[in-house]
Write a protein that holds these residues in place. Sequence first.
Motif, PDB file in Angstrom:
ATOM      1  N   PHE A   2     -12.762  -7.677 -16.933  1.00  0.00           N
ATOM      2  CA  PHE A   2     -11.745  -6.719 -16.481  1.00  0.00           C
ATOM      3  C   PHE A   2     -10.984  -7.321 -15.087  1.00  0.00           C
ATOM      4  CE2 PHE A   2     -14.970  -3.687 -18.664  1.00  0.00           C
ATOM      5  CZ  PHE A   2     -14.265  -3.646 -19.780  1.00  0.00           C
ATOM      6  N   GLN A   3     -11.695  -7.787 -14.164  1.00  0.00           N
ATOM      7  CA  GLN A   3     -10.903  -8.184 -13.124  1.00  0.00           C
ATOM      8  C   GLN A   3      -9.828  -9.435 -13.577  1.00  0.00           C
ATOM      9  OE1 GLN A   3     -12.613  -5.888 -11.161  1.00  0.00           O
ATOM     10  NE2 GLN A   3     -12.097  -7.467  -9.639  1.00  0.00           N
ATOM     11  N   GLN A   4     -10.133 -10.459 -14.506  1.00  0.00           N
ATOM     12  CA  GLN A   4      -9.105 -11.105 -14.706  1.00  0.00           C
ATOM     13  C   GLN A   4      -8.078 -10.464 -15.498  1.00  0.00           C
ATOM     14  OE1 GLN A   4     -11.468 -14.031 -16.832  1.00  0.00           O
ATOM     15  NE2 GLN A   4     -11.924 -15.162 -15.274  1.00  0.00           N
ATOM     16  N   GLU A   5      -8.487  -9.616 -16.435  1.00  0.00           N
ATOM     17  CA  GLU A   5      -7.252  -8.893 -16.978  1.00  0.00           C
ATOM     18  C   GLU A   5      -6.236  -7.969 -15.852  1.00  0.00           C
ATOM     19  OE1 GLU A   5      -7.036  -5.197 -20.275  1.00  0.00           O
ATOM     20  OE2 GLU A   5      -8.807  -6.446 -20.276  1.00  0.00           O
ATOM     21  N   SER A   6      -7.151  -7.246 -15.131  1.00  0.00           N
ATOM     22  CA  SER A   6      -6.191  -6.323 -14.440  1.00  0.00           C
ATOM     23  C   SER A   6      -5.541  -6.890 -13.343  1.00  0.00           C
ATOM     24  CB  SER A   6      -7.081  -5.402 -13.899  1.00  0.00           C
ATOM     25  OG  SER A   6      -8.304  -5.805 -13.001  1.00  0.00           O
ATOM     26  N   SER A   7      -5.910  -8.130 -12.755  1.00  0.00           N
ATOM     27  CA  SER A   7      -5.303  -8.794 -11.667  1.00  0.00           C
ATOM     28  C   SER A   7      -4.146  -9.450 -12.336  1.00  0.00           C
ATOM     29  CB  SER A   7      -6.240  -9.782 -11.022  1.00  0.00           C
ATOM     30  OG  SER A   7      -6.558 -10.843 -11.854  1.00  0.00           O
ATOM     31  N   ARG A   8      -4.208  -9.935 -13.632  1.00  0.00           N
ATOM     32  CA  ARG A   8      -3.164 -10.732 -13.980  1.00  0.00           C
ATOM     33  C   ARG A   8      -2.101  -9.798 -14.386  1.00  0.00           C
ATOM     34  NH1 ARG A   8      -7.258 -14.528 -17.649  1.00  0.00           N
ATOM     35  NH2 ARG A   8      -7.458 -16.266 -16.014  1.00  0.00           N
ATOM     36  N   SER A   9      -2.327  -8.740 -15.040  1.00  0.00           N
ATOM     37  CA  SER A   9      -1.329  -7.543 -15.403  1.00  0.00           C
ATOM     38  C   SER A   9      -0.771  -7.021 -13.872  1.00  0.00           C
ATOM     39  CB  SER A   9      -1.922  -6.527 -16.045  1.00  0.00           C
ATOM     40  OG  SER A   9      -2.601  -6.802 -17.187  1.00  0.00           O
ATOM     41  N   PHE A  10      -1.545  -6.978 -12.970  1.00  0.00           N
ATOM     42  CA  PHE A  10      -0.888  -6.481 -11.408  1.00  0.00           C
ATOM     43  C   PHE A  10      -0.063  -7.499 -10.983  1.00  0.00           C
ATOM     44  CE2 PHE A  10      -1.535  -6.182  -6.827  1.00  0.00           C
ATOM     45  CZ  PHE A  10      -0.912  -5.119  -6.591  1.00  0.00           C
ATOM     46  N   GLY A  11      -0.310  -8.980 -11.434  1.00  0.00           N
ATOM     47  CA  GLY A  11       0.675 -10.007 -11.134  1.00  0.00           C
ATOM     48  C   GLY A  11       0.221 -10.761  -9.824  1.00  0.00           C
ATOM     49  N   LYS A  12      -0.990 -10.705  -9.820  1.00  0.00           N
ATOM     50  CA  LYS A  12      -1.793 -11.414  -8.678  1.00  0.00           C
ATOM     51  C   LYS A  12      -2.900 -11.727  -9.031  1.00  0.00           C
ATOM     52  CE  LYS A  12       1.057  -9.280  -4.809  1.00  0.00           C
ATOM     53  NZ  LYS A  12       0.824  -9.023  -3.610  1.00  0.00           N
ATOM     54  N   ASP A  13      -3.091 -12.913  -9.678  1.00  0.00           N
ATOM     55  CA  ASP A  13      -4.400 -13.314 -10.327  1.00  0.00           C
ATOM     56  C   ASP A  13      -5.449 -13.645  -9.589  1.00  0.00           C
ATOM     57  OD1 ASP A  13      -6.225 -14.416 -12.461  1.00  0.00           O
ATOM     58  OD2 ASP A  13      -4.755 -15.992 -13.166  1.00  0.00           O
ATOM     59  N   LEU A  14      -6.672 -13.360 -10.016  1.00  0.00           N
ATOM     60  CA  LEU A  14      -8.084 -13.685  -9.192  1.00  0.00           C
ATOM     61  C   LEU A  14      -8.455 -15.198  -9.415  1.00  0.00           C
ATOM     62  CD1 LEU A  14      -9.885 -10.309  -9.218  1.00  0.00           C
ATOM     63  CD2 LEU A  14      -9.302 -11.582  -7.110  1.00  0.00           C
ATOM     64  N   ASP A  15      -8.161 -15.507 -10.560  1.00  0.00           N
ATOM     65  CA  ASP A  15      -8.662 -16.892 -11.120  1.00  0.00           C
ATOM     66  C   ASP A  15      -7.655 -18.041 -10.571  1.00  0.00           C
ATOM     67  OD1 ASP A  15     -10.015 -19.116 -12.116  1.00  0.00           O
ATOM     68  OD2 ASP A  15      -9.472 -18.500 -14.314  1.00  0.00           O
ATOM     69  N   VAL A  16      -8.040 -18.411  -9.137  1.00  0.00           N
ATOM     70  CA  VAL A  16      -6.662 -19.346  -8.769  1.00  0.00           C
ATOM     71  C   VAL A  16      -7.275 -20.493  -8.210  1.00  0.00           C
ATOM     72  CG1 VAL A  16      -4.858 -17.749  -8.720  1.00  0.00           C
ATOM     73  CG2 VAL A  16      -6.365 -17.928  -6.706  1.00  0.00           C
ATOM     74  N   ALA A  17      -8.547 -20.298  -7.802  1.00  0.00           N
ATOM     75  CA  ALA A  17      -9.127 -21.425  -6.797  1.00  0.00           C
ATOM     76  C   ALA A  17      -9.287 -22.675  -7.212  1.00  0.00           C
ATOM     77  CB  ALA A  17     -10.670 -21.220  -6.323  1.00  0.00           C
ATOM     78  N   GLN A  18      -9.416 -22.808  -8.555  1.00  0.00           N
ATOM     79  CA  GLN A  18      -9.346 -23.978  -9.447  1.00  0.00           C
ATOM     80  C   GLN A  18      -8.012 -24.828  -9.315  1.00  0.00           C
ATOM     81  OE1 GLN A  18      -9.951 -23.868 -13.849  1.00  0.00           O
ATOM     82  NE2 GLN A  18      -9.627 -21.591 -13.419  1.00  0.00           N
ATOM     83  N   TYR A  19      -7.207 -24.131  -9.031  1.00  0.00           N
ATOM     84  CA  TYR A  19      -5.688 -24.741  -9.007  1.00  0.00           C
ATOM     85  C   TYR A  19      -5.307 -25.373  -7.881  1.00  0.00           C
ATOM     86  CZ  TYR A  19      -5.707 -22.286 -13.472  1.00  0.00           C
ATOM     87  OH  TYR A  19      -6.231 -22.017 -15.069  1.00  0.00           O
ATOM     88  N   HIS A  20      -5.879 -25.017  -6.594  1.00  0.00           N
ATOM     89  CA  HIS A  20      -5.445 -25.210  -5.114  1.00  0.00           C
ATOM     90  C   HIS A  20      -5.100 -26.823  -5.205  1.00  0.00           C
ATOM     91  CE1 HIS A  20      -5.644 -21.180  -4.281  1.00  0.00           C
ATOM     92  NE2 HIS A  20      -6.872 -21.169  -3.812  1.00  0.00           N
TER      93      HIS A  20
END
Length: 344
Positions: free
Chosen positions: A220-238
């Motif tokens: 749900f965190q991933q789904e809602s943050s992506r819909s909000f436009g500010k993804d939580l799953d980003v650390a792996q891409y830094h």
Amino acid sequence: MGDPSQPNYDEPIVPDENPHGYDDPAFLTESDVASSTQSLSSSVLNYQYENGRRYHAFREGEYPIPNDEVEQDRMDLNHHIHRLVVGGDLYRAPIDPSEMRILDLGTGTGIWAIEMADEFPGANVTGTDLSPIQPGLLPSNCRFEVDDFESDWDFSKPFDFIHVRNLAGSVRDWTLLIQRIKDNLNNGGWVEMVDFDGGGIYCDDNTGQKAPNIQDWVRFQQESSRSFGKDLDVAQYHKRWMIEAGFKNVHEEIYKASHLFVTIQVPLNPWPKDRKLKELGRYEQANMMDGLEAYSLALYTRVLGWTPEETRAFLAKVRREIVDRSIHLYTKFYFVYGQKDEGE
């Protein structure tokens, strides 16, 4: 030889043989309201209240996490956890901050900036945030500004070191942000980006099957943050984003031998047998207990269409799994740093 005072990250985490069932939920106490370090208009201080939590007024709605006293206490605890994870360090980049001009983006309560200023009195430390919640009594070499790092930057001169921590879920365009960071660094300057793994909660045995609500919470965190436009799953891409932006000497901090890609295992509660990992798990459990609502309430009600009552009822189920020491879950932190080319 490794530091005997630190957990051995080369070895699998061993569960405590006597877990004693459940821990009592750990809730953080409220602190005094922090004052601003600058004169602010009433609009900046006109905080927004929603579902019993307080949110920022400047750039209202852009940041889905509260700024109230409970959240401020949690942010300070989270800072302590980060220092524990890396043996007490405030940074991992190979720098000498003694006389550096330093910027802390999304400074929150300002605790990192204040401790850097205290430790390096010759440095000049600036912290920026949407909320003026930082304390008023500061080291003379530390200051705070209300600012939005997603708006145009207008600093008078570049920095030698820019610190970026726990901005997952706060950034719409990471490519643009990293380019702005690079543009505002002196040649040879460093950036360090630190974040939690927003992509999942991990388990090395089958006990994770007993935590379906935690797995749903991550989804749900991933789904809602992506819909909000500010993804939580980003650390792996830094790391990749920094390399693509042209940074040199880019590293993900490692804690096992000489591997090139290693993240730190942080237990969600005191289930490990190792004394240091057990201590870390106690702090992370307290962090999670308050962080669940902080990171979920606005996203679930604004984006997923849940009611506050539905959200809190679901989070109560997640909390029951978090404090169960028979469930051996952990998360990961990423520490990534890189240098702007000397010749740019």
